[in-house]
Design a protein around this motif. Structure first.
Motif, PDB file in Angstrom:
ATOM      1  N   GLN A 276       0.855  -1.129   0.030  1.00 61.59           N
ATOM      2  CA  GLN A 276      -0.042  -0.066   0.088  1.00 61.59           C
ATOM      3  C   GLN A 276       0.923   1.205   0.491  1.00 61.59           C
ATOM      4  O   GLN A 276       0.506   2.296  -0.576  1.00 61.59           O
ATOM      5  CB  GLN A 276      -0.720   0.005   1.272  1.00 61.59           C
ATOM      6  N   THR A 277       1.889   1.262   0.821  1.00 57.10           N
ATOM      7  CA  THR A 277       2.867   2.385   0.844  1.00 57.10           C
ATOM      8  C   THR A 277       3.632   2.493  -0.601  1.00 57.10           C
ATOM      9  O   THR A 277       3.503   3.749  -0.924  1.00 57.10           O
ATOM     10  CB  THR A 277       4.024   2.034   1.925  1.00 57.10           C
ATOM     11  N   GLU A 278       3.947   1.443  -1.163  1.00 62.80           N
ATOM     12  CA  GLU A 278       4.504   1.695  -2.612  1.00 62.80           C
ATOM     13  C   GLU A 278       3.398   2.353  -3.496  1.00 62.80           C
ATOM     14  O   GLU A 278       3.991   2.998  -4.260  1.00 62.80           O
ATOM     15  CB  GLU A 278       4.964   0.174  -3.018  1.00 62.80           C
ATOM     16  N   LYS A 279       2.310   1.459  -3.362  1.00 63.07           N
ATOM     17  CA  LYS A 279       0.948   2.063  -4.254  1.00 63.07           C
ATOM     18  C   LYS A 279       1.001   3.553  -4.163  1.00 63.07           C
ATOM     19  O   LYS A 279       0.724   4.470  -5.016  1.00 63.07           O
ATOM     20  CB  LYS A 279      -0.271   1.346  -4.179  1.00 63.07           C
ATOM     21  N   LEU A 280       0.794   4.065  -2.773  1.00 58.68           N
ATOM     22  CA  LEU A 280       0.817   5.564  -2.488  1.00 58.68           C
ATOM     23  C   LEU A 280       2.026   6.230  -2.851  1.00 58.68           C
ATOM     24  O   LEU A 280       1.509   7.569  -3.561  1.00 58.68           O
ATOM     25  CB  LEU A 280       0.567   5.606  -0.925  1.00 58.68           C
TER      26      LEU A 280
ATOM     27  N   ALA B 214       3.756   5.430  -5.565  1.00 57.95           N
ATOM     28  CA  ALA B 214       3.735   5.738  -7.011  1.00 57.95           C
ATOM     29  C   ALA B 214       2.606   6.618  -7.508  1.00 57.95           C
ATOM     30  O   ALA B 214       2.960   7.470  -8.386  1.00 57.95           O
ATOM     31  CB  ALA B 214       3.432   4.255  -7.609  1.00 57.95           C
ATOM     32  N   GLY B 215       1.508   6.664  -6.668  1.00 53.58           N
ATOM     33  CA  GLY B 215       0.318   7.398  -6.961  1.00 53.58           C
ATOM     34  C   GLY B 215       0.989   8.896  -6.773  1.00 53.58           C
ATOM     35  O   GLY B 215       0.445   9.945  -7.412  1.00 53.58           O
ATOM     36  N   GLU B 216       1.547   9.044  -5.767  1.00 51.90           N
ATOM     37  CA  GLU B 216       2.077  10.431  -5.379  1.00 51.90           C
ATOM     38  C   GLU B 216       2.961  10.990  -6.519  1.00 51.90           C
ATOM     39  O   GLU B 216       2.920  12.132  -6.905  1.00 51.90           O
ATOM     40  CB  GLU B 216       2.753  10.460  -4.055  1.00 51.90           C
ATOM     41  N   LYS B 217       3.872  10.120  -6.942  1.00 52.40           N
ATOM     42  CA  LYS B 217       4.716  10.423  -7.971  1.00 52.40           C
ATOM     43  C   LYS B 217       4.070  10.671  -9.199  1.00 52.40           C
ATOM     44  O   LYS B 217       4.382  11.897 -10.120  1.00 52.40           O
ATOM     45  CB  LYS B 217       5.906   9.197  -8.307  1.00 52.40           C
ATOM     46  N   GLN B 218       2.960   9.828  -9.515  1.00 48.61           N
ATOM     47  CA  GLN B 218       2.040  10.057 -10.723  1.00 48.61           C
ATOM     48  C   GLN B 218       1.600  11.526 -10.456  1.00 48.61           C
ATOM     49  O   GLN B 218       1.455  12.442 -11.561  1.00 48.61           O
ATOM     50  CB  GLN B 218       1.161   8.968 -10.876  1.00 48.61           C
ATOM     51  N   ARG B 219       0.942  11.699  -9.422  1.00 50.30           N
ATOM     52  CA  ARG B 219       0.152  13.110  -9.197  1.00 50.30           C
ATOM     53  C   ARG B 219       1.164  14.386  -9.482  1.00 50.30           C
ATOM     54  O   ARG B 219       0.839  15.454 -10.006  1.00 50.30           O
ATOM     55  CB  ARG B 219      -0.577  13.127  -8.011  1.00 50.30           C
ATOM     56  N   ILE B 220       2.297  13.952  -8.918  1.00 54.55           N
ATOM     57  CA  ILE B 220       3.203  15.191  -8.925  1.00 54.55           C
ATOM     58  C   ILE B 220       3.742  15.256 -10.486  1.00 54.55           C
ATOM     59  O   ILE B 220       3.760  16.545 -10.896  1.00 54.55           O
ATOM     60  CB  ILE B 220       4.656  14.958  -8.087  1.00 54.55           C
TER      61      ILE B 220
END
Length: 192
Positions: free
Chosen positions: A136-140, A142-148
C-alpha cells in the motif's frame, strides 16, 4: 504424707518430744515442760506440711486424670488419626502425585504445542499485514509520483496556455490600437 507429725521428725527428736508414758525412756527431759501439749502441735505441723509442701497427692491425681483422659477415654484415637494421616500422605506421594504430574506434563505439552501454533499463525498474519502495508505504501508513493508528474504537466500546459492567451491578448491589443488609430485619423479627417 498425712501421717502423724512424729513420723516426719528424726528418731532422736521424736524421743525428745514423746510424752513421758509413751516408751521414750523417760530419762530425757521435756524442753517445754509438758509432753501432752506438744503431741497435738506435732500433729498440726504434720498436717500443715502435708497440705502446703507435699504435692504428691495432687500430682498423682493429675497423672491419673491424664492417663484416664488420654488412654482410657480416647482409646488411642489420636494414634489412629495420625496413622490415617500417614496412610493418606503415603498414598498421595505414591499414587496421586505421579498421576497429577503425568496429567500436568501432558496438559502443559498440549498447551505449549497450541501456543506455538498460535504464535506461528500470528507471525504469518503479522508478516502478511506488513507486506500489505508495504504494498500500500508503494502504491501510495507511485500514485504520489504520478500526481506530481501530472501536476508539473498541468503547470507546463497552463504556462503554455497563458503564453498563448498573452500572445492573443497582445495581438488583440495591437489590432485595437491600430483600429483606434485609424478611427482617430478618420475622425480627424471628418472634423477638419
Amino acid at each position: 504424707m498425712s501421717g502423724s507429725g512424729a513420723a516426719s521428725l528424726s528418731p532422736s527428736k521424736a524421743e525428745e518430744f514423746s510424752p513421758p508414758g509413751s516408751g521414750g525412756g523417760g530419762k530425757k527431759r521435756d524442753p517445754l515442760g509438758s509432753g501432752a501439749a506438744i503431741h497435738p502441735i506435732l500433729k498440726d505441723v504434720g498436717e500443715i506440711y502435708s497440705r502446703l509442701l507435699d504435692h504428691r497427692p495432687v500430682i498423682q491425681g493429675e497423672i491419673r486424670y491424664f492417663v484416664k483422659e488420654f488412654e482410657e477415654k480416647r482409646g488411642f484415637r489420636e494414634v489412629r488419626v495420625l496413622e490415617n494421616l500417614k496412610n493418606t500422605v503415603f498414598e498421595a506421594n505414591n499414587q496421586t502425585l505421579p498421576k497429577c504430574d503425568q496429567v500436568m506434563h501432558g496438559s502443559l505439552n498440549e498447551a505449549l504445542r497450541r501456543l506455538q501454533a498460535g504464535n506461528d499463525m500470528i507471525c504469518r498474519l503479522q508478516q502478511t499485514e506488513q507486506e500489505g502495508k508495504q504494498l500500500q505504501t508503494e502504491k501510495l508513493m507511485a500514485g504520489e509520483k504520478q500526481r506530481i508528474a501530472q501536476w508539473e504537466e498541468f503547470l507546463k500546459e497552463q504556462h503554455t496556455l497563458k503564453a498563448v492567451v498573452d500572445e492573443e491578448h497582445a495581438k488583440a491589443m495591437e489590432r485595437l490600437k491600430e483600429q483606434y488609430a485609424i478611427m482617430e485619423k478618420d475622425l480627424a479627417k471628418h472634423t477638419l
